[in-house]
Design an enzyme around this catalytic site. Structure first.
Site, PDB file in Angstrom:
ATOM      1  N   HIS A 198      11.229  33.117  86.592  1.00  0.00           N
ATOM      2  CA  HIS A 198       9.781  33.168  86.480  1.00  0.00           C
ATOM      3  C   HIS A 198       9.468  33.865  85.166  1.00  0.00           C
ATOM      4  O   HIS A 198       9.888  34.995  84.956  1.00  0.00           O
ATOM      5  CB  HIS A 198       9.170  33.945  87.652  1.00  0.00           C
ATOM      6  CG  HIS A 198       7.684  34.010  87.583  1.00  0.00           C
ATOM      7  ND1 HIS A 198       6.856  33.174  88.294  1.00  0.00           N
ATOM      8  CD2 HIS A 198       6.854  34.799  86.852  1.00  0.00           C
ATOM      9  CE1 HIS A 198       5.596  33.460  88.017  1.00  0.00           C
ATOM     10  NE2 HIS A 198       5.567  34.440  87.149  1.00  0.00           N
ATOM     11  N   CYS A 199       8.783  33.175  84.267  1.00  0.00           N
ATOM     12  CA  CYS A 199       8.545  33.746  82.953  1.00  0.00           C
ATOM     13  C   CYS A 199       7.117  34.272  82.846  1.00  0.00           C
ATOM     14  O   CYS A 199       6.175  33.490  82.856  1.00  0.00           O
ATOM     15  CB  CYS A 199       8.772  32.682  81.877  1.00  0.00           C
ATOM     16  SG  CYS A 199       8.664  33.360  80.217  1.00  0.00           S
ATOM     17  N   PRO A 200       6.920  35.581  82.745  1.00  0.00           N
ATOM     18  CA  PRO A 200       5.555  36.097  82.627  1.00  0.00           C
ATOM     19  C   PRO A 200       4.916  35.750  81.286  1.00  0.00           C
ATOM     20  O   PRO A 200       3.701  35.607  81.196  1.00  0.00           O
ATOM     21  CB  PRO A 200       5.719  37.604  82.777  1.00  0.00           C
ATOM     22  CG  PRO A 200       7.148  37.893  82.546  1.00  0.00           C
ATOM     23  CD  PRO A 200       7.912  36.656  82.801  1.00  0.00           C
TER      24      PRO A 200
END
Lengths: 367, 158
Positions: A198-200
């Site tokens: 999950h890439c913020p």
């Protein structure tokens, strides 16, 4: 009036709901509220994104989807736009006139490509698996319960993929056995196919459908950062030949800011591109690499069953392979005849009652 | 054709949903889309094994064609990248074309083979490509109590 749902027999011999209008049907607790146009919900037929059970946000009537927390994504946007804006405004005129106009042109193309890939990675569906319908969930529960006599019943299935044993886990939220390489993202509360991470910074999960856009984004961003860094330094050097170093800095103060941003970005982004290039060439996901799923430390015969054996094929498959369509159909209209998925969070008592009823009915049908 | 369609309508008018069978995915060859060809016991009295296996094998072939990695998919991928993926505003991806073919094939199979036997196949894309859902219908006249309970389950299953 709003909660009672009448049932009437339709032509298909199944019960058709006369569901009450839009806003009165209870939506799930988090995340699926539209950011815009709240007033339209009660008048027009509901679309599937409005009742999506995960913690995603939808914009533009379901065309755009992102994770719940988007603060860091805006930071990414600001950093890129600011640095490029300063570059094109302050450095390019000098460079175009003193060196070549190809510099702003190439910079422009790179910038557009970076933004395109960023938007594509951020706004598209990463490969979310829709949750099981109540019938499916009940069927799986029945299979699991009848399989083991011991308590608790096994919630894993073992599969042989190209000779390597892989365990499939049961997802309690989505009520499915996760396909291989899928993982449940706790931030978005969805199972995602070929889950990478999950890439913020991108404000979304990176999975099967948007991995190539993510990779092209970080690759082109590293090129852009290196490009800007190199040419800003060139600019300062050329100017200091004319007016001395301090004079050059005074004439274009923006260059200092650009150099600082680029310097720190290069370390992280180029490093990340290198890491993902390694992952692509060995056909692994970040998730698998971090857990060491295919490392030989786990066992002598442990190998990656998904790798095609050759670096070029792995790269081509990841970047140029076919792009599967989205499985969640966000902009489709909710048909009253279709089964709704099991919602976990606020758990309308209807759905659990439904599973029990169907369960008991199916048990009754098999004496 | 008219006779088969008439059968499908009749099925819907006179039958009620008794049960659903789910054909799960077969992951033995990796993550490519493939369904198990094992014949479920619930269908033993309803349809011949060979017909069922043919349907599933054809579907598996279609999915393999959609996900095939070869010259054409590379060309499509490179072209798409070169046009910043804007080309998909005018053109369908190969996967989408194959999905349309699959939808047509399933409808045709339902009309010709499954509906006359009181069965209905749901396109896997509507179930997130996890399962092939086969609904088993029974004549309402033959089973009073089961139709009663199945109708209750039908309503609460929403």
């Amino acid at each position: 009036m709003s909660q009672i749902q009448h049932a009437a027999l339709d032509q298909q011999g199944r019960y058709n709901q006369i569901c009450t209008r839009g806003g009165s049907c209870p939506p799930p607790a988090d995340g699926s509220e539209p950011a815009h146009c709240p007033g339209h919900r009660s008048r027009s037929p509901r679309k599937k994104w409005q009742v999506f059970p995960g913690r995603n946000r939808f914009y533009c009537d379901g065309r755009i989807m992102m994770a719940r927390q988007t603060g860091v994504f805006y930071l990414t946007l600001v950093l890129i736009l600011l640095t490029c804006g300063l570059f094109f405004t302050f450095d390019c005129p000098f460079l175009a006139s003193n060196l070549t106009p190809a510099i702003p042109a190439v910079g422009g193309v790179l910038f557009i490509f970076v933004m395109g890939m960023l938007f594509r990675a951020s706004f598209s569906d990463p490969g979310i698996l829709p949750r099981a319908t109540p019938d499916e969930a009940a069927d799986l529960e029945r299979q699991i319960d009848s399989a083991g006599c011991s308590r608790p019943p096994p919630r894993t299935r073992e599969v042989l993929i190209n000779g390597q044993a892989v365990k499939l886990k049961y997802c309690f939220t989505c009520k499915i056995f996760r396909p291989p390489r899928a993982s449940h993202c706790s931030l978005c509360d969805n199972c995602v196919e070929r889950f990478d991470h999950h890439c913020p910074w991108v404000g979304n999960c990176v999975g099967r459908r948007n991995y190539r856009f993510f990779y092209l984004f970080i690759l082109s961003l590293s090129l852009l950062t290196v490009f800007i860094f190199a040419f800003v330094i060139t600019h300062v050097i050329l100017r200091s030949n004319q007016t001395g170093f301090l004079g050059a800095l005074k004439d274009s103060p923006a260059s200092v800011l650009e150099v600082v941003v680029c310097f720190f970005s290069i370390w992280s982004i180029v490093g990340l591109s290198g890491f993902h290039t390694y992952l692509i060439s060995s056909n692994q996901t970040t998730n698998e690499d971090i857990k060491g799923s295919w490392s030989t430390k786990r066992g002598k015969d442990n190998y990656n069953p998904y790798s095609y054996g050759n670096i070029l094929t792995n790269c081509c498959a990841a970047l140029c392979g076919p792009l599967p369509p989205s499985l969640i159909d966000r902009r489709g209209l909710i048909q009253s005849g279709t089964p709704q998925t099991v919602s976990q969070s606020n758990g309308t008592s209807n759905s659990s009652y439904a599973s029990t009823q169907l369960h008991s009915n199916m048990q009754g049908a098999h004496p | 054709m008219a006779t088969e369609f008439h059968n499908l309508q009749e099925l819907r008018h006179s039958a009620s949903l008794a049960n659903k069978v789910f054909i799960q995915r077969d992951y033995s060859e990796g993550t490519t889309c493939k369904f198990q060809t094992k014949f479920p016991s619930e269908l033993e009295s309803r349809i011949e094994r060979t017909l069922f296996e043919d349907t599933v094998k054809t579907l598996n072939n279609y999915y393999a064609e959609a996900e095939k990695i070869g010259g054409q998919s590379y060309l499509e991928g490179c072209l798409a990248c070169a046009t910043a993926y804007l080309i998909f505003l005018c053109m369908e991806t190969r996967y989408e074309k194959v999905l349309k073919k699959i939808a047509k094939y399933i409808q045709e199979q339902n009309e010709k083979i499954y509906a006359p036997r009181g069965l209905l196949i749901t396109d896997p894309i509507e179930r997130g490509m996890r399962v092939i859902e086969i609904s088993i219908y029974e004549d309402r006249g033959s089973s009073g109590s089961s139709s009663g309970s199945s109708s209750v389950s039908g309503s609460t299953a929403r």
